[in-house]
Design an enzyme around this catalytic site. Structure first.
Site, PDB file in Angstrom:
ATOM      1  N   ASP A  15       0.909  -1.136   0.000  1.00 49.92           N
ATOM      2  CA  ASP A  15       0.000   0.000   0.000  1.00 49.92           C
ATOM      3  C   ASP A  15       0.950   1.187   0.000  1.00 49.92           C
ATOM      4  O   ASP A  15       1.546   1.506   1.023  1.00 49.92           O
ATOM      5  CB  ASP A  15      -0.864   0.001   1.268  1.00 49.92           C
ATOM      6  CG  ASP A  15      -1.878   1.124   1.202  1.00 49.92           C
ATOM      7  OD1 ASP A  15      -1.476   2.251   0.900  1.00 49.92           O
ATOM      8  OD2 ASP A  15      -3.070   0.870   1.445  1.00 49.92           O
ATOM      9  N   HIS A  16       1.111   1.840  -1.156  1.00 50.35           N
ATOM     10  CA  HIS A  16       2.229   2.786  -1.252  1.00 50.35           C
ATOM     11  C   HIS A  16       2.054   3.987  -0.310  1.00 50.35           C
ATOM     12  O   HIS A  16       3.013   4.661   0.007  1.00 50.35           O
ATOM     13  CB  HIS A  16       2.485   3.210  -2.698  1.00 50.35           C
ATOM     14  CG  HIS A  16       1.541   4.246  -3.220  1.00 50.35           C
ATOM     15  ND1 HIS A  16       0.300   3.947  -3.704  1.00 50.35           N
ATOM     16  CD2 HIS A  16       1.660   5.588  -3.336  1.00 50.35           C
ATOM     17  CE1 HIS A  16      -0.293   5.059  -4.092  1.00 50.35           C
ATOM     18  NE2 HIS A  16       0.500   6.075  -3.886  1.00 50.35           N
ATOM     19  N   HIS A  21      -5.663   2.924   1.012  1.00 47.98           N
ATOM     20  CA  HIS A  21      -4.848   4.067   1.448  1.00 47.98           C
ATOM     21  C   HIS A  21      -5.480   4.851   2.608  1.00 47.98           C
ATOM     22  O   HIS A  21      -4.832   5.118   3.608  1.00 47.98           O
ATOM     23  CB  HIS A  21      -4.610   5.038   0.289  1.00 47.98           C
ATOM     24  CG  HIS A  21      -4.032   4.402  -0.941  1.00 47.98           C
ATOM     25  ND1 HIS A  21      -3.147   3.363  -0.885  1.00 47.98           N
ATOM     26  CD2 HIS A  21      -4.209   4.665  -2.258  1.00 47.98           C
ATOM     27  CE1 HIS A  21      -2.799   3.018  -2.120  1.00 47.98           C
ATOM     28  NE2 HIS A  21      -3.439   3.794  -2.967  1.00 47.98           N
TER      29      HIS A  21
HETATM   30  C1  BG6 Z   1      -3.302   4.646  -6.537  1.00 46.04           C
HETATM   31  C2  BG6 Z   1      -4.660   4.736  -7.185  1.00 46.04           C
HETATM   32  O1  BG6 Z   1      -3.262   3.577  -5.639  1.00 46.04           O
HETATM   33  O2  BG6 Z   1      -3.055   5.862  -5.832  1.00 46.04           O
HETATM   34  C3  BG6 Z   1      -4.719   5.927  -8.129  1.00 46.04           C
HETATM   35  O3  BG6 Z   1      -4.909   3.547  -7.913  1.00 46.04           O
HETATM   36  C4  BG6 Z   1      -4.318   7.194  -7.419  1.00 46.04           C
HETATM   37  O4  BG6 Z   1      -6.011   6.061  -8.694  1.00 46.04           O
HETATM   38  C5  BG6 Z   1      -3.018   7.007  -6.662  1.00 46.04           C
HETATM   39  O5  BG6 Z   1      -4.171   8.195  -8.406  1.00 46.04           O
HETATM   40  C6  BG6 Z   1      -2.744   8.197  -5.772  1.00 46.04           C
HETATM   41  O6  BG6 Z   1      -1.467   8.103  -5.234  1.00 46.04           O
HETATM   42  P1  BG6 Z   1      -0.655   9.388  -4.808  1.00 46.04           P
HETATM   43  O7  BG6 Z   1       0.604   8.848  -4.240  1.00 46.04           O
HETATM   44  O8  BG6 Z   1      -0.459  10.202  -6.047  1.00 46.04           O
HETATM   45  O9  BG6 Z   1      -1.515  10.101  -3.807  1.00 46.04           O
END
Ligand code: BG6
Length: 512
Positions: free
Chosen positions: A185-186, A248
């Site tokens: 989960d980045h 997230h």
């Molecule tokens: C991803 C989603 O996990 O996270 C995308 O699939 C989204 O739809 C992205 O744009 C958002 O990540 P960040 O790091 O740009 O907030």
């Protein structure tokens, strides 16, 4: 800094977007900073036909385009590319895994990576189980032994609903042990999300206030200004609830709400988080309309540019009912958070790209002073800015100098950028890849957490599916979502925090 052991990362789906935009730039940055093992290799695989050399060529130009942190040293890039290999394979065919294994063993011998392998699945989720099963069958999934360790990393989405997530976990756990499985989960890899843990548990001053006695409500926002871009096909089946909330946003909520762990390790930290997920007050299907607002962006003109509505996007059904915005209110039923509302919202085509947490403290029980705006009296909050302009703001009231006792709210504002020097925030993928190489799963989602998050989300999905009368509100691109979102936050003079510099006093929206 601990250095990881030598290892080979096998990237499945290596010709795709994630590899060029995130994984390779992250690996290259780790290489430049000297944080990778001295001997490491990357073996890319996908259906596209490349040789080692032509894949290196592609990575060479992709790095020029997507590695934006520092000036690239040609020498370092040339050396880094020598660690990269490629094998073409149709991942649905078991027979092709035999050739893949042969190549992997060759790379392993050449790069001296001692049988330590990370299998990074950056493919369509429909292939996750098949790839894992094939790895098992050719003997590449065995747990650690003296001939090396094996880890599998899975990109999101992890399942499409509770049932499919459980099914996927069941299949994976037949082949790999839970401590070999790393579910990405980045958001957890973002420096500022990790800093929530440091902020809470490395300081004695906030934790005593961090509960229902002092906190009025909590907001979590993850706003994006972009639309679905080229991902219409995926997004149509996903929507904002599955794409952002199930993973997230709930992970950020757990980081805010968890109890202090006994130790800072994968077991203790994740044990505390899962308790938060289990304490989420289940929403009845009948309550969904009241507590969850869904929206879809409409065409609009932003800074003179015509922006398409969601239904006009590529690979999107012109009658689509997929939500591109979700706002919701919920409670965490435990001693710390009893009756404190949590409000979360996320959406595409909002005015800005910004993610933040706002902790609103309770007001003083009795107002002694006049303030410039009466409702600001005693308005204390803490903003944790996840991105961009990462930092922390504490708002409190201060006497306006001069006669009388007029109070004005002021901000104590810390920006990471003020740290100056070489302090550049690493990308989430750098941290997560390195942790996986080190065998540290603290910042990865555990099976029981994924399961609990789906359990919480399911009544909403079911209610939307069963009851098409639950409104899907249109909102013009470039605004903060449907107006109805405001009604979720109850109370006089209480509204969402709008994290935008050019907020219009009239509409409460960003002036674009
Ligand atoms: C991803 C989603 O996990 O996270 C995308 O699939 C989204 O739809 C992205 O744009 C958002 O990540 P960040 O790091 O740009 O907030």
């Amino acid at each position: 800094m601990e250095k990881p052991e030598n290892s080979t990362i096998v990237i499945f789906g290596a010709s795709g977007d994630l590899t060029k935009r995130k994984l390779m730039p992250a690996l290259f940055d780790l290489y430049v900073r000297g944080e990778l093992a001295d001997d490491f290799a990357v073996l890319g695989t996908s259906r596209s036909a490349f040789t080692d050399d032509s894949f290196r060529e592609k990575m060479n130009s992709d790095l020029d385009q997507f590695y934006q942190k520092n000036k690239i040293s040609k020498r370092q890039k040339r050396e880094f590319l020598q660690h990269i290999y490629y094998q073409t394979a149709d991942l649905t065919q078991k027979s092709e895994f035999v050739a893949l294994k042969e190549k992997l063993l060759q790379v392993d011998a050449q790069a001296k990576t001692r049988g330590n392998f990370i299998f990074y699945l950056s493919t369509s989720p429909s292939l996750f189980a098949v790839i894992a099963e094939n790895l098992g069958e050719i003997g590449l999934a065995k747990p650690d032994d003296e001939n090396g360790w094996r880890r599998i990393v899975l990109e999101k989405p992890f399942g499409f609903d509770l049932q499919s997530a459980r099914e996927l976990n069941r299949k994976l756990q037949k082949i790999f042990l839970e401590d070999q499985i790393y579910r990405i989960d980045h958001y957890l890899g973002k420096e500022t999300v990790q800093n929530i843990l440091a902020f809470r548990f490395a300081n004695g001053i906030f934790e005593p206030l961090w509960n229902r006695n002092y906190i009025h409500h909590v907001e979590v926002t993850a706003a994006e200004s972009i639309g679905v871009e080229k991902r219409g096909k995926y997004y149509e089946k996903s929507g904002a609830l599955r794409d952002m909330v199930q993973n997230h946003l709930l992970q950020v909520v757990a980081t805010i709400a968890m109890e202090p762990p006994i130790k800072f390790d994968a077991t203790d930290v994740r044990n505390e988080k899962v308790k938060v997920f289990h304490a989420l007050r289940p929403m009845g299907e009948k309550e969904v309309e009241k507590y969850v607002i869904r929206g879809q962006y409409l065409a609009s003109i932003i800074k003179g540019e015509a922006i398409s509505g969601y239904r006009e996007e590529e690979n999107v059904d012109p009658n689509s009912r997929t939500e591109t915005f979700v706002a919701m209110k919920f409670f965490i039923d435990n001693w710390r958070w009893g009756d404190v509302p949590f409000y979360i919202r996320t959406g595409k085509r909002l005015p800005d790209r910004v993610s933040e947490v706002v902790i609103h403290f309770k007001k003083t029980p009795h107002f002694l002073f006049q303030s410039q705006r009466s409702h600001e009296n005693g308005d204390n909050f803490l903003i944790i800015r996840i991105q961009p302009d990462e930092g922390i703001v504490l708002r409190f009231g201060m006497k306006v100098p001069g006669a009388g006792f007029k109070i004005k709210t002021v901000d104590m504002d810390f920006h990471y950028s003020d740290l100056g020097g070489d302090t550049k925030l690493p990308d989430a993928y750098e941290r997560l890849l390195l942790d996986c190489m080190l065998g540290d799963a603290t910042l990865y989602a555990r099976a029981d957490a994924v399961d609990a998050c789906w359990e919480f989300i399911m009544p909403i999905l079911r209610a939307w599916q069963k009851n098409p009368d639950i409104k899907l509100f249109g909102y013009p691109s470039g605004t903060w979502g449907p107006e109805e979102t405001r009604k979720l936050i109850e109370g006089p003079h209480v509204d969402w925090h709008y994290p935008c510099a050019n907020l219009s006093q009239d509409t409460g929206h960003c002036e674009l």
